[in-house]
Design an enzyme around this catalytic site. Structure first.
Site, PDB file in Angstrom:
ATOM      1  N   LYS A   1       1.233  -0.705  15.181  1.00 26.45           N
ATOM      2  CA  LYS A   1       2.649  -0.793  15.547  1.00 26.45           C
ATOM      3  C   LYS A   1       3.036  -2.030  16.374  1.00 26.45           C
ATOM      4  O   LYS A   1       4.220  -2.360  16.477  1.00 26.45           O
ATOM      5  CB  LYS A   1       3.056   0.461  16.353  1.00 26.45           C
TER       6      LYS A   1
ATOM      7  N   TYR B   1      -9.031   5.190   8.174  1.00 25.67           N
ATOM      8  CA  TYR B   1      -9.134   5.491   9.616  1.00 25.67           C
ATOM      9  C   TYR B   1     -10.149   6.625   9.744  1.00 25.67           C
ATOM     10  O   TYR B   1      -9.884   7.736   9.273  1.00 25.67           O
ATOM     11  CB  TYR B   1      -7.788   5.954  10.179  1.00 25.67           C
TER      12      TYR B   1
ATOM     13  N   TYR C   1       3.988   6.210  10.322  1.00 21.90           N
ATOM     14  CA  TYR C   1       3.109   5.108   9.918  1.00 21.90           C
ATOM     15  C   TYR C   1       3.886   4.029   9.161  1.00 21.90           C
ATOM     16  O   TYR C   1       3.682   2.834   9.385  1.00 21.90           O
ATOM     17  CB  TYR C   1       1.936   5.640   9.073  1.00 21.90           C
TER      18      TYR C   1
ATOM     19  N   HIS D   1       0.845  -1.200   0.000  1.00 18.03           N
ATOM     20  CA  HIS D   1       0.000   0.000   0.000  1.00 18.03           C
ATOM     21  C   HIS D   1       0.877   1.247   0.000  1.00 18.03           C
ATOM     22  O   HIS D   1       1.703   1.424   0.879  1.00 18.03           O
ATOM     23  CB  HIS D   1      -0.907   0.014   1.228  1.00 18.03           C
TER      24      HIS D   1
HETATM   25  P1  RFL Z   1       1.961 -12.731  21.182  1.00 16.94           P
HETATM   26  O1  RFL Z   1       1.487 -12.746  19.796  1.00 16.94           O
HETATM   27  O2  RFL Z   1       0.999 -12.403  22.266  1.00 16.94           O
HETATM   28  O3  RFL Z   1       2.640 -14.146  21.463  1.00 16.94           O
HETATM   29  C1  RFL Z   1       3.028 -14.542  22.765  1.00 16.94           C
HETATM   30  C2  RFL Z   1       2.976 -16.053  22.841  1.00 16.94           C
HETATM   31  O4  RFL Z   1       3.415 -16.473  24.127  1.00 16.94           O
HETATM   32  C3  RFL Z   1       2.549 -17.494  24.605  1.00 16.94           C
HETATM   33  N1  RFL Z   1       2.602 -17.537  26.080  1.00 16.94           N
HETATM   34  C4  RFL Z   1       3.332 -18.447  26.768  1.00 16.94           C
HETATM   35  N2  RFL Z   1       4.114 -19.460  26.372  1.00 16.94           N
HETATM   36  C5  RFL Z   1       4.703 -20.221  27.335  1.00 16.94           C
HETATM   37  N3  RFL Z   1       4.518 -20.013  28.673  1.00 16.94           N
HETATM   38  C6  RFL Z   1       3.737 -18.998  29.110  1.00 16.94           C
HETATM   39  N4  RFL Z   1       3.557 -18.792  30.415  1.00 16.94           N
HETATM   40  C7  RFL Z   1       3.111 -18.163  28.144  1.00 16.94           C
HETATM   41  N5  RFL Z   1       2.277 -17.100  28.221  1.00 16.94           N
HETATM   42  C8  RFL Z   1       1.984 -16.733  26.972  1.00 16.94           C
HETATM   43  C9  RFL Z   1       1.187 -17.103  24.065  1.00 16.94           C
HETATM   44  O5  RFL Z   1       0.295 -18.202  24.014  1.00 16.94           O
HETATM   45  C10 RFL Z   1       1.557 -16.574  22.687  1.00 16.94           C
HETATM   46  O6  RFL Z   1       1.516 -17.594  21.705  1.00 16.94           O
HETATM   47  O7  RFL Z   1       3.186 -11.709  21.369  1.00 16.94           O
HETATM   48  P2  RFL Z   1       4.349 -11.281  20.344  1.00 16.94           P
HETATM   49  O8  RFL Z   1       4.971 -12.473  19.703  1.00 16.94           O
HETATM   50  O9  RFL Z   1       5.179 -10.321  21.100  1.00 16.94           O
HETATM   51  O10 RFL Z   1       3.598 -10.513  19.164  1.00 16.94           O
HETATM   52  C11 RFL Z   1       2.958  -9.283  19.385  1.00 16.94           C
HETATM   53  C12 RFL Z   1       1.749  -9.111  18.462  1.00 16.94           C
HETATM   54  O11 RFL Z   1       0.954 -10.275  18.545  1.00 16.94           O
HETATM   55  C13 RFL Z   1       0.913  -7.874  18.798  1.00 16.94           C
HETATM   56  O12 RFL Z   1       1.740  -6.795  19.133  1.00 16.94           O
HETATM   57  C14 RFL Z   1       0.025  -7.426  17.613  1.00 16.94           C
HETATM   58  O13 RFL Z   1      -0.946  -8.395  17.311  1.00 16.94           O
HETATM   59  C15 RFL Z   1      -0.659  -6.109  17.929  1.00 16.94           C
HETATM   60  N6  RFL Z   1      -1.590  -5.684  16.893  1.00 16.94           N
HETATM   61  C16 RFL Z   1      -1.131  -5.069  15.740  1.00 16.94           C
HETATM   62  N7  RFL Z   1       0.189  -4.876  15.534  1.00 16.94           N
HETATM   63  C17 RFL Z   1       0.661  -4.332  14.368  1.00 16.94           C
HETATM   64  O14 RFL Z   1       1.881  -4.169  14.219  1.00 16.94           O
HETATM   65  N8  RFL Z   1      -0.195  -3.963  13.331  1.00 16.94           N
HETATM   66  C18 RFL Z   1      -1.533  -4.129  13.462  1.00 16.94           C
HETATM   67  O15 RFL Z   1      -2.233  -3.854  12.503  1.00 16.94           O
HETATM   68  C19 RFL Z   1      -2.055  -4.659  14.702  1.00 16.94           C
HETATM   69  N9  RFL Z   1      -3.366  -4.847  14.864  1.00 16.94           N
HETATM   70  C20 RFL Z   1      -2.965  -5.899  17.045  1.00 16.94           C
HETATM   71  C21 RFL Z   1      -3.845  -5.467  16.005  1.00 16.94           C
HETATM   72  C22 RFL Z   1      -3.491  -6.549  18.168  1.00 16.94           C
HETATM   73  C23 RFL Z   1      -4.842  -6.747  18.287  1.00 16.94           C
HETATM   74  N10 RFL Z   1      -5.291  -7.436  19.450  1.00 16.94           N
HETATM   75  C24 RFL Z   1      -6.259  -8.458  19.439  1.00 16.94           C
HETATM   76  C25 RFL Z   1      -4.580  -7.300  20.705  1.00 16.94           C
HETATM   77  C26 RFL Z   1      -5.197  -5.645  16.118  1.00 16.94           C
HETATM   78  C27 RFL Z   1      -5.716  -6.260  17.269  1.00 16.94           C
HETATM   79  C28 RFL Z   1      -7.204  -6.386  17.341  1.00 16.94           C
HETATM   80  C1  PHB Z   2      -5.794  -4.825  10.974  1.00 16.34           C
HETATM   81  O1  PHB Z   2      -5.877  -5.017   9.758  1.00 16.34           O
HETATM   82  O2  PHB Z   2      -6.096  -5.695  11.807  1.00 16.34           O
HETATM   83  C2  PHB Z   2      -5.341  -3.503  11.458  1.00 16.34           C
HETATM   84  C3  PHB Z   2      -4.870  -2.564  10.553  1.00 16.34           C
HETATM   85  C4  PHB Z   2      -4.448  -1.326  11.010  1.00 16.34           C
HETATM   86  C5  PHB Z   2      -4.493  -1.033  12.350  1.00 16.34           C
HETATM   87  C6  PHB Z   2      -4.933  -1.968  13.262  1.00 16.34           C
HETATM   88  C7  PHB Z   2      -5.366  -3.217  12.816  1.00 16.34           C
HETATM   89  O3  PHB Z   2      -4.095   0.196  12.772  1.00 16.34           O
END
Ligand code: RFL
Ligand code: PHB
Length: 411
Positions: A297, A201, A385, A72
């Site tokens: 992020k 957004y 961004y 994008h």
């Molecule tokens: P994770 O993905 O939470 O993985 C951690 C893993 O550790 C396991 N765990 C354990 N394992 C062993 N022993 C224990 N005691 C443990 N406790 C936990 C868990 O089961 C899991 O598998 O962390 P990691 O790897 O640091 O990754 C981080 C990302 O997942 C997170 O920052 C992003 O998903 C955030 N996020 C977004 N980030 C972006 O860069 N761009 C986005 O567009 C974006 N959109 C989002 C998001 C997060 C969202 N939610 C649901 C929080 C949108 C949403 C809705």
């Molecule tokens: C997503 O596609 O899940 C998404 C994209 C942008 C954001 C957050 C989540 O800022």
């Protein structure tokens, strides 16, 4: 059992670190609390910065990303019923973002790890860290009904916000910083083409809305909702009706609806733990910091932490130097705090805050108006961004030492 680096957590941070280490000939074992299927079923992020794409390429896991990822060159802000496009590529002198789901990144990393034959212990219970401030740290856990122990040189705590690693650092050695926002995001995934070609957004009196996507055929939408709301109480129709109300008419008209594949609510939080290293334990990703998703992020910060941590561990094993290990926390935190600021700012700019005054409302509108009319302001948003550079070289002044006294490395 013995390894060089014990990795806690098989999310994107743990898997990516494991992949880079394995390819550099550094032995590692991953312990994950959940099953592989569970980890792969979590719907989360979707937008990758260029730096993360480059790191996935370096890790040898970019074949499908290069084929299927959507590059994008722009992003849209919507307010007052009007859509404003920011040309990210032009504003940043050539940078773009790539739309590719976190689920896909995780899947690609799981497959690459399998192909390399590196061990991941799924459904590891009662994971506990020992001796992190000694030269011989250990991780104890239960798997397949037996108590086991993993001896190692280093532990990488990649176990997310609710993991055990951060808690292994003595309370007196850890400072935490937090902001909890008074609303959540209700997300819906649907197999229909996106309402707009690029992300939208949207700020609206009824609350924030986001149109995102996973592919040309799969869309991801979000609505700001009160924290007390429950995803089960929202029918698909109610979700789409509310979304249409918050979008400019042309985007609302293009919305293609269908049965939700997934619907869930995520709370919004800013959180940082300092330092990100204690003895032989390193924290990376959500284990050390959380950002509200508004700036896209979270996943990208997990990748930049892994970049710094991998470089530090490779330096240790290959070059016999611990300079990268000593600098890890400050290096990672310098980038983390800038992404925290951007995510906090985007959240404040676009959401409706309960109890906000008419004055604050006008401030949001004025700032949005300024953002889309001033090339300097547009460029500042775009630069953040697409992702700040991994090594802090662009336009970032000298950084102050952190609490642990280490400070970031020289520029
Ligand atoms: P994770 O993905 O939470 O993985 C951690 C893993 O550790 C396991 N765990 C354990 N394992 C062993 N022993 C224990 N005691 C443990 N406790 C936990 C868990 O089961 C899991 O598998 O962390 P990691 O790897 O640091 O990754 C981080 C990302 O997942 C997170 O920052 C992003 O998903 C955030 N996020 C977004 N980030 C972006 O860069 N761009 C986005 O567009 C974006 N959109 C989002 C998001 C997060 C969202 N939610 C649901 C929080 C949108 C949403 C809705
Ligand atoms: C997503 O596609 O899940 C998404 C994209 C942008 C954001 C957050 C989540 O800022």
């Amino acid at each position: 059992m013995r390894t060089q680096v014990a990795i806690i957590g098989a999310g994107p941070a743990g898997l990516l670190l494991g992949q880079l280490l394995s390819r550099a000939g550094i032995d590692n074992v991953i312990l994950e609390r959940r099953s592989c299927a569970y980890v792969l079923s979590r719907i989360r992020a979707g937008v990758l910065e260029q730096g993360m794409v480059d790191l996935l390429r370096e890790a040898g896991v970019s074949d499908r990303l290069d084929r299927e990822g959507l590059v994008h060159e722009g992003v849209n802000l919507a307010f007052g019923g009007v859509l404003h496009r920011l040309d990210l590529k032009r504003l940043t002198g050539g940078s773009t973002v790539t739309v590719y789901g976190q689920t896909e990144v995780t899947q690609d990393l799981v497959e690459a790890r399998r192909a390399l034959g590196r061990p991941t212990v799924y459904e590891a219970e009662e994971v506990a860290l020992h001796g992190i401030d000694t030269a011989a740290p250990r991780v104890s856990f239960r798997a397949n009904g037996t108590q086991q122990e993993l001896r190692c040189d280093f532990i990488a705590g990649c176990d997310g916000y609710h993991g055990v690693s951060r808690g292994a650092i003595p309370a007196g050695a850890l400072a935490t910083f937090e902001r909890v926002y008074p609303f959540g995001w209700l997300g819906l995934l649907v197999d229909r083409p996106p309402a707009a070609e690029e992300l939208v957004y949207a700020r609206h009196e009824r609350g924030f809305a986001l149109c995102s996507m996973r592919s040309a055929a799969r869309s991801r939408y979000y609505l700001q909702v009160p924290l007390e709301e429950r995803a089960e109480d929202w029918t698909d129709e109610a979700f789409y009706d509310e979304l249409r109300l918050r979008l400019p008419a042309e985007v609302a008209a293009a919305l293609r609806t269908g049965p939700a594949l997934e619907k869930s609510i995520a709370p919004l939080r800013s959180f940082v733990a300092e330092p990100m290293r204690f003895g032989r334990l390193f924290l990376a990703g959500d284990a050390a910091h959380i950002v509200p998703p508004t700036g896209a992020k979270g996943l990208n910060l997990a990748a930049s932490d892994v970049r710094y941590l991998f470089d530090a561990l490779r330096e240790h094993y290959r070059d016999g130097s611990d300079a990268g290990i000593a600098a890890y926390s400050a290096r990672a935190l310098a980038r983390v705090w800038k992404a925290e600021r951007f995510s906090w700012w985007m959240t404040g700019l676009l959401h409706r805050f309960p109890g906000s005054s008419a004055f604050e409302d006008r401030m949001q509108q004025a700032e949005l108006d300024y953002l889309v009319s001033s090339p300097a302001a547009s460029a500042a948003l775009a630069e953040n961004y697409v992702g700040l550079p991994y090594h802090g070289e662009a336009g970032i002044g000298p950084l102050q030492p952190f609490r642990d006294g280490s400070g970031p490395p020289g520029r």
